[in-house]
Design an enzyme around this catalytic site. Structure first.
Site, PDB file in Angstrom:
ATOM      1  N   ASP A 199      14.441  53.014   1.292  1.00  0.00           N
ATOM      2  CA  ASP A 199      14.765  52.834   2.706  1.00  0.00           C
ATOM      3  C   ASP A 199      14.119  51.553   3.231  1.00  0.00           C
ATOM      4  O   ASP A 199      12.994  51.209   2.868  1.00  0.00           O
ATOM      5  CB  ASP A 199      14.221  54.053   3.483  1.00  0.00           C
ATOM      6  CG  ASP A 199      14.493  53.963   4.970  1.00  0.00           C
ATOM      7  OD1 ASP A 199      15.672  53.877   5.349  1.00  0.00           O
ATOM      8  OD2 ASP A 199      13.520  53.969   5.760  1.00  0.00           O
ATOM      9  N   GLU A 237      18.069  49.640   0.097  1.00  0.00           N
ATOM     10  CA  GLU A 237      18.791  49.447   1.354  1.00  0.00           C
ATOM     11  C   GLU A 237      18.281  48.160   1.998  1.00  0.00           C
ATOM     12  O   GLU A 237      17.226  48.154   2.625  1.00  0.00           O
ATOM     13  CB  GLU A 237      18.567  50.618   2.323  1.00  0.00           C
ATOM     14  CG  GLU A 237      19.354  50.438   3.608  1.00  0.00           C
ATOM     15  CD  GLU A 237      18.582  50.785   4.888  1.00  0.00           C
ATOM     16  OE1 GLU A 237      19.219  50.840   5.947  1.00  0.00           O
ATOM     17  OE2 GLU A 237      17.359  50.983   4.842  1.00  0.00           O
TER      18      GLU A 237
END
Ligand SMILES: [Ca+2]
Ligand SMILES: [Ca+2]
Length: 503
Positions: A199, A237
């Site tokens: 993330d 990401e």
């Protein structure tokens, strides 16, 4: 006599060999272990196993037959750890499971059951920050002499936050923090997860050269992980439409989400702008990635939990033919495509952009919840009810779409199966724009070659509400028709040696 018997045995063996054509997919999967078809699950919204209205790990386990039937080969689970928020991106304890979702035993049992179905599990690793309720932060915040003080970044006595909402950035200039992350990774790899979705990868390190520092941090984590788990996987990401920056993340990651490709599909299929550039723009990205990592594995997607759903994106609203075309593009591009849960049903949902959010009766103030609403099983024993969803009252449920040959679900199912049957699509990393592209049709040549298998396919899409008759010499149509329907697709198999003729 012995000789004759031996002869019969030989003939029998030969018949067996011819009869049992080796399964091309299974053997190619072994030599290309990182090529998968992913399904992204927000656990809270997917399937409820114990009737409390909240999706849970047992709900996923009990519905693996659905995922298997759809044909996906891997899952990305949004955060599964204890957290004060509904979304879980502020973790309180990395080594435990959100009690609303189940227990560690449930997670282990899900991993085992998924493995039996040939489905891998990748979990979200949210390490840019922890919750302000994480014991590390509570201790660090209690005293400047805390042993955990240097786990965080302090500015005038306050902990630095990249994001709002009690999310405190971890300090990756501190080797102890890096070692903590390595042990979290080991903990889950040992349980059998395939890898991690990193993330907020571009926010990890605050420095004058964050891209360089972040990708080398990921390289350190990745090398650690691969010492004991050589086939494990990191997908980063990097929420960024500027693809040269994403390319640099291939130094430390096996894969990264292709936000640029998603944007191209919104732009060229949704809004029908500059359609003539779709295939060549994608080519530029792949070549950029290839320069950094010849073995790059792209992660294309159409939308995710941080974006408006495709069926609610400009140009796709009430346009089932375009939603189907977007699916056929996604499932014919190189890499490991990611399908956001409910995308296969054409679920709708968009963020409330007003500053104060929107008050939802029975829930409270909501922003991104509208993009993450309960999956439409059409079966109240499975449906979650944690969020009242009014946007999808007209969207046909899975049960309805399964019975409709023309449904979007059937498009996804058919194309996934087609991809798995064609090594050029499933395992090929080659991509060249088709030479006959124009302002209406956009095509690309996909191919795969190893010592046993050679395949080349030309995938051509009609990016228009007008029909199109393709004048094409040679090859064999393996999907669709040269008389292309509006927003239709045709796939033509050509000789591998002829790729240059058509490029
Ligand atoms: Ca539940
Ligand atoms: Ca950071």
């Amino acid at each position: 006599m012995k000789k004759i018997l031996y002869g019969f045995l030989l003939i029998g063996f030969a018949i067996l060999l011819v009869g049992c054509k080796p399964n091309a997919y299974d053997s190619l999967k072994e030599t290309n272990p990182q090529h998968d078809i992913y399904y992204q699950i927000f656990v809270r919204s997917f399937a409820d196993s114990n009737n409390d209205g909240i999706g849970d790990l047992n709900g996923i386990k009990e519905n693996l037959d659905y995922l298997s039937d759809l044909g996906v080969t891997a899952l990305w689970l949004l955060p599964i750890h204890p957290s004060p928020s509904y979304h879980g991106y502020d973790v309180k304890d990395y080594l435990d499971i959100n009690p609303e979702y189940g227990t560690m035993d449930d997670f282990e049992s899900l991993i085992e059951a998924a493995k039996d179905e040939g489905i891998k599990i990748v979990i979200d690793l949210v390490i840019n920050h922890t919750s302000d309720q994480h014991p590390w932060f509570i201790d660090a915040n209690s005293s400047t002499s805390s042993a955990y003080r240097d786990y965080y970044i302090w500015q005038n006595g306050n902990a630095f936050e990249s994001f709002v909402g009690g999310m405190k950035d971890l300090n990756f200039q501190n080797q102890e923090v890096i070692d903590e992350v390595k042990s979290i990774m080991d903990f889950y790899l040992e349980k059998g997860v395939h890898g991690f979705r990193i993330d907020a990868a571009k926010h990890l390190i605050e420095s004058s050269n964050p891209t360089f520092d972040n990708t080398f941090l990921l390289l350190e984590l990745n090398q650690h992980m691969k010492e004991n788990y050589p086939d494990s996987f990191i997908v980063s990401e990097v929420f960024e439409y500027f693809y040269p920056m994403v390319a640099d993340y291939y130094i430390g990651s096996d894969s990264a989400f292709n936000f640029y490709a998603a944007q191209q599909i919104w732009e060229k299929v949704g809004r029908l702008n500059s359609r003539y550039l779709l295939a060549s723009n994608l080519h530029k990205v792949y070549e950029d990635y290839r320069d950094v990592d010849p073995d790059f594995i792209d992660s294309p997607f159409l939308t995710n939990h941080d974006l408006d759903r495709l069926a609610s994106t400009e140009g796709f609203i009430n346009q089932p033919d375009k939603l189907a075309l977007a699916a056929r593009i996604l499932l014919t591009l190189p890499g490991s495509p990611f399908i956001y849960y409910g995308e296969e049903l054409g679920m709708k949902g968009y963020r409330d952009y007003s500053q104060d959010g929107k008050i939802v009766p029975g829930y409270g103030i909501a922003y991104d919840e509208f993009r993450r609403t309960p999956f439409l099983w059409g079966d109240e024993n499975k449906n979650t009810t944690w969020f009242p969803d009014s946007a999808n009252s007209e969207t046909p449920s899975l049960e309805e779409q399964k019975l409709d040959e023309t449904s979007l679900f059937m498009v996804y199912k058919t194309m996934i199966s087609f991809r798995k049957d064609h090594p050029a699509l499933m395992f090929g990393n080659e991509y060249l724009p088709y030479g006959g592209n124009d302002g209406q049709i956009q095509g690309y040549i996909r191919s795969y070659q190893d010592e046993n298998v050679k395949q080349a396919l030309i995938v051509i899409h009609n990016l228009s509400s007008d029909a199109y008759t393709l004048t094409f010499e040679g090859g064999t149509v393996v999907y669709g028709s040269k008389d292309m329907a509006p927003f239709g697709t045709v796939i033509i198999e050509i000789d591998y040696e002829d790729i240059e003729v058509y490029a």
